[in-house]
Design an enzyme around this catalytic site. Structure first.
Site, PDB file in Angstrom:
ATOM      1  N   ARG A  25       8.508  -2.263 -15.430  1.00 39.59           N
ATOM      2  CA  ARG A  25       9.215  -2.183 -16.724  1.00 39.59           C
ATOM      3  C   ARG A  25      10.722  -2.299 -16.528  1.00 39.59           C
ATOM      4  NH1 ARG A  25      11.249   2.465 -19.147  1.00 39.59           N
ATOM      5  NH2 ARG A  25      11.295   2.524 -21.431  1.00 39.59           N
ATOM      6  N   VAL A  27      12.311  -3.666 -13.964  1.00 40.08           N
ATOM      7  CA  VAL A  27      12.659  -5.022 -13.525  1.00 40.08           C
ATOM      8  C   VAL A  27      12.748  -5.946 -14.742  1.00 40.08           C
ATOM      9  CG1 VAL A  27      11.801  -7.058 -12.262  1.00 40.08           C
ATOM     10  CG2 VAL A  27      11.676  -4.782 -11.195  1.00 40.08           C
ATOM     11  N   ARG A  76      -4.828  -7.566  -1.736  1.00 41.79           N
ATOM     12  CA  ARG A  76      -4.409  -7.881  -0.374  1.00 41.79           C
ATOM     13  C   ARG A  76      -4.794  -9.339  -0.149  1.00 41.79           C
ATOM     14  NH1 ARG A  76      -5.862  -2.164   0.236  1.00 41.79           N
ATOM     15  NH2 ARG A  76      -3.916  -1.095   0.660  1.00 41.79           N
ATOM     16  N   CYS A  77      -3.949 -10.084   0.539  1.00 43.87           N
ATOM     17  CA  CYS A  77      -4.146 -11.540   0.619  1.00 43.87           C
ATOM     18  C   CYS A  77      -3.890 -12.034   2.042  1.00 43.87           C
ATOM     19  CB  CYS A  77      -3.192 -12.218  -0.372  1.00 43.87           C
ATOM     20  SG  CYS A  77      -3.156 -14.006  -0.247  1.00 43.87           S
ATOM     21  N   GLY A 174      -3.388   8.907   3.026  1.00 42.07           N
ATOM     22  CA  GLY A 174      -2.133   8.778   3.763  1.00 42.07           C
ATOM     23  C   GLY A 174      -2.189   7.721   4.851  1.00 42.07           C
ATOM     24  N   ARG A 175      -3.332   7.057   4.940  1.00 43.52           N
ATOM     25  CA  ARG A 175      -3.546   6.047   5.996  1.00 43.52           C
ATOM     26  C   ARG A 175      -3.272   6.679   7.366  1.00 43.52           C
ATOM     27  NH1 ARG A 175      -3.697   0.178   5.091  1.00 43.52           N
ATOM     28  NH2 ARG A 175      -2.898   0.587   3.035  1.00 43.52           N
ATOM     29  N   GLY A 189      -1.042  26.397   0.304  1.00 39.14           N
ATOM     30  CA  GLY A 189      -1.199  27.583   1.152  1.00 39.14           C
ATOM     31  C   GLY A 189      -2.409  27.475   2.068  1.00 39.14           C
ATOM     32  N   HIS A 220     -11.581  32.890   2.056  1.00 35.56           N
ATOM     33  CA  HIS A 220     -11.813  31.446   2.234  1.00 35.56           C
ATOM     34  C   HIS A 220     -10.988  30.985   3.426  1.00 35.56           C
ATOM     35  CE1 HIS A 220      -8.180  31.351  -0.504  1.00 35.56           C
ATOM     36  NE2 HIS A 220      -7.753  30.833   0.633  1.00 35.56           N
ATOM     37  N   ARG A 257      -4.733   8.372  -6.155  1.00 40.11           N
ATOM     38  CA  ARG A 257      -3.901   7.188  -6.368  1.00 40.11           C
ATOM     39  C   ARG A 257      -3.732   6.843  -7.851  1.00 40.11           C
ATOM     40  NH1 ARG A 257      -5.517   2.583  -2.164  1.00 40.11           N
ATOM     41  NH2 ARG A 257      -6.260   1.522  -4.018  1.00 40.11           N
TER      42      ARG A 257
HETATM   43  P1  ADP Z   1       1.225  -2.451   1.942  1.00 42.45           P
HETATM   44  O1  ADP Z   1       2.193  -3.399   1.317  1.00 42.45           O
HETATM   45  O2  ADP Z   1       0.871  -1.305   1.061  1.00 42.45           O
HETATM   46  O3  ADP Z   1       1.665  -2.050   3.337  1.00 42.45           O
HETATM   47  P2  ADP Z   1      -0.717  -4.253   3.132  1.00 42.45           P
HETATM   48  O4  ADP Z   1      -0.343  -3.941   4.523  1.00 42.45           O
HETATM   49  O5  ADP Z   1      -2.157  -4.376   2.792  1.00 42.45           O
HETATM   50  O6  ADP Z   1      -0.178  -3.197   2.082  1.00 42.45           O
HETATM   51  O7  ADP Z   1       0.047  -5.611   2.747  1.00 42.45           O
HETATM   52  C1  ADP Z   1      -0.080  -6.156   1.448  1.00 42.45           C
HETATM   53  C2  ADP Z   1      -0.064  -7.656   1.521  1.00 42.45           C
HETATM   54  O8  ADP Z   1       1.197  -8.110   2.061  1.00 42.45           O
HETATM   55  C3  ADP Z   1      -1.099  -8.289   2.440  1.00 42.45           C
HETATM   56  O9  ADP Z   1      -2.368  -8.402   1.851  1.00 42.45           O
HETATM   57  C4  ADP Z   1      -0.491  -9.649   2.679  1.00 42.45           C
HETATM   58  O10 ADP Z   1      -0.754 -10.518   1.592  1.00 42.45           O
HETATM   59  C5  ADP Z   1       1.000  -9.335   2.719  1.00 42.45           C
HETATM   60  N1  ADP Z   1       1.406  -9.233   4.128  1.00 42.45           N
HETATM   61  C6  ADP Z   1       1.115  -8.258   5.004  1.00 42.45           C
HETATM   62  N2  ADP Z   1       1.604  -8.546   6.237  1.00 42.45           N
HETATM   63  C7  ADP Z   1       2.208  -9.748   6.136  1.00 42.45           C
HETATM   64  C8  ADP Z   1       2.909 -10.611   7.054  1.00 42.45           C
HETATM   65  N3  ADP Z   1       3.066 -10.278   8.336  1.00 42.45           N
HETATM   66  N4  ADP Z   1       3.403 -11.769   6.579  1.00 42.45           N
HETATM   67  C9  ADP Z   1       3.248 -12.106   5.287  1.00 42.45           C
HETATM   68  N5  ADP Z   1       2.603 -11.351   4.384  1.00 42.45           N
HETATM   69  C10 ADP Z   1       2.091 -10.189   4.776  1.00 42.45           C
HETATM   70  O1  F6P Z   2      -1.813   2.929   1.079  1.00 43.58           O
HETATM   71  C1  F6P Z   2      -2.390   3.705   0.094  1.00 43.58           C
HETATM   72  C2  F6P Z   2      -3.806   4.034   0.454  1.00 43.58           C
HETATM   73  O2  F6P Z   2      -4.409   4.764  -0.597  1.00 43.58           O
HETATM   74  C3  F6P Z   2      -3.982   4.782   1.779  1.00 43.58           C
HETATM   75  O3  F6P Z   2      -3.706   6.159   1.646  1.00 43.58           O
HETATM   76  C4  F6P Z   2      -5.412   4.455   2.104  1.00 43.58           C
HETATM   77  O4  F6P Z   2      -5.627   4.511   3.505  1.00 43.58           O
HETATM   78  C5  F6P Z   2      -5.545   3.047   1.618  1.00 43.58           C
HETATM   79  O5  F6P Z   2      -4.555   2.848   0.631  1.00 43.58           O
HETATM   80  C6  F6P Z   2      -6.900   2.712   1.023  1.00 43.58           C
HETATM   81  O6  F6P Z   2      -6.867   1.388   0.647  1.00 43.58           O
HETATM   82  P1  F6P Z   2      -8.031   0.634  -0.126  1.00 43.58           P
HETATM   83  O7  F6P Z   2      -7.667   0.650  -1.572  1.00 43.58           O
HETATM   84  O8  F6P Z   2      -8.014  -0.747   0.421  1.00 43.58           O
HETATM   85  O9  F6P Z   2      -9.312   1.369   0.156  1.00 43.58           O
END
Ligand code: ADP
Ligand code: F6P
Length: 324
Positions: A25, A27, A76-77, A174-175, A189, A220, A257
């Site tokens: 919004r 942007v 993701r791509c 949190g990955r 806590g 607990h 999320r």
């Molecule tokens: P986040 O942005 O949350 O870290 P991801 O690691 O899944 O999530 O990255 C999101 C998207 O960014 C990927 O699906 C891909 O399209 C693009 N991306 C990730 N790494 C690269 C890279 N090294 N070069 C170009 N695009 C990338």
């Molecule tokens: O990066 C946010 C997050 O929710 C992480 O905490 C988790 O590991 C991951 O994304 C899960 O991603 P997906 O939606 O691909 O299952």
């Protein structure tokens, strides 16, 4: 000479995060009110390559500041991680007249943003991830909402855990990073907090702690376990077998999320979105917006990606003192 941007594209990429809509919004409205055009790119880099591009007006972003998720969707791509995919993305930007881009996402998305920038599309990253795992910034869009959502859920698990005098292992997202676990551990806590950055896998220490707590009358025992450690269900089985105390695992999952963003996420995301447009308006490229040491600022993308982030040691030490 600085390149004047006429049309800004905006996309969200990677995992969604509450507050991304507030950033979109900001942007859209900042750009339009400064005389630029805005195009929304659906489904992150995947949508860019598929030319899923829409014109955006100030009213396209009405009624979204309070909503979780992202109205542009996210994806993701893999294709965009290849040089061919990146060249195609830059070509598509040019075909649609997009000469500036705002990428809202995490580290991976920044890598893509850096590539677009190198291919001549002025690009700025905005940190959007609940994980707080971006090194250059002390704040990422969505973290505040995620920890508040998780905190409320954990309070509820705690109630029933107390009634049944159980041990509860609650796994948070949190990955690979432990920020959500650390914050929830302190806020709720918890009796134990397991962080991927710190946990040595010694379950006997946990077992001894649970037994000691039972002896001093605790009803607990809440263990916050980070996703980066995982295996909460099997851990619960082993702890129950060793202690004789009923132990249940709860994996909070995607509920962390979603949901309407907190005030902080709405405000910070709005400021970051606006600042990204300001940079583009000034002909700047290849930067990421950050919040560092109490101020909004920006960093070069490659420098930001090279930075290391450690869990704050003082916060970790305090959390340990509070669990004992
Ligand atoms: P986040 O942005 O949350 O870290 P991801 O690691 O899944 O999530 O990255 C999101 C998207 O960014 C990927 O699906 C891909 O399209 C693009 N991306 C990730 N790494 C690269 C890279 N090294 N070069 C170009 N695009 C990338
Ligand atoms: O990066 C946010 C997050 O929710 C992480 O905490 C988790 O590991 C991951 O994304 C899960 O991603 P997906 O939606 O691909 O299952």
């Amino acid at each position: 000479m600085a390149k004047t941007v006429k049309t800004i594209g905006v996309l969200t990429s990677g995992g969604d995060a509450p507050g991304m809509n507030a950033a979109i919004r900001a942007v859209v409205r900042t750009a339009i009110n400064r005389g630029m055009k805005v195009k929304g790119i659906m489904r992150g880099y995947a949508g860019l390559l598929a030319e899923e591009i829409i014109d955006m007006k100030t009213t396209s972003v009405s009624e979204i500041i309070n909503k979780g998720g992202t109205i542009l969707y996210t994806a993701r791509c893999m294709e965009f991680t290849t040089p061919e995919g990146q060249r195609k993305g830059a070509e598509i930007c040019r075909k649609h007249g997009i000469d500036g881009m705002v990428v809202i996402g995490g580290d991976g998305s920044y890598r893509g943003a850096g590539k677009l920038s190198a291919l001549g599309i002025n690009t700025i990253g905005v940190p959007g991830t609940i994980d707080l795992d971006i090194a250059c910034t002390d704040y990422t869009i969505g973290f505040d909402t995620a920890v508040n959502t998780a905190m409320q859920a954990i309070d509820k698990v705690r109630d029933t855990s107390t009634s049944h005098e159980r041990c509860s292992i609650i796994e948070v997202m949190g990955r690979h990073a432990g920020y959500i676990a650390l914050w929830c551990g302190i806020a709720n806590g918890a009796e134990d907090i397991l962080l991927p950055e710190k946990y040595d896998g010694n379950e006997q220490v946990l077992i001894n702690h649970i037994i000691e707590n039972r002896k001093i009358g605790k009803k607990h025992h809440i263990i916050i376990n980070a996703e980066g450690i995982g295996h909460s269900t099997s851990m619960a089985r082993r702890i129950e077998a060793a202690t004789g105390i009923e132990t249940r695992a709860t994996i909070l999952g995607y509920m962390q999320r979603g949901g309407g963003p907190t005030c902080k996420d709405r405000v910070y995301a709005s400021i970051m979105g606006a600042k990204a447009v300001e940079l583009l308006a000034n002909g700047v490229s290849n930067r990421v917006i950050a919040y560092k040491n109490g101020e909004f600022t920006d960093f070069d993308i490659q420098e930001a990606l090279a930075m290391q982030k450690d869990l704050p040691e003082d916060q970790y030490e305090i959390s340990k003192l509070l669990t004992r």
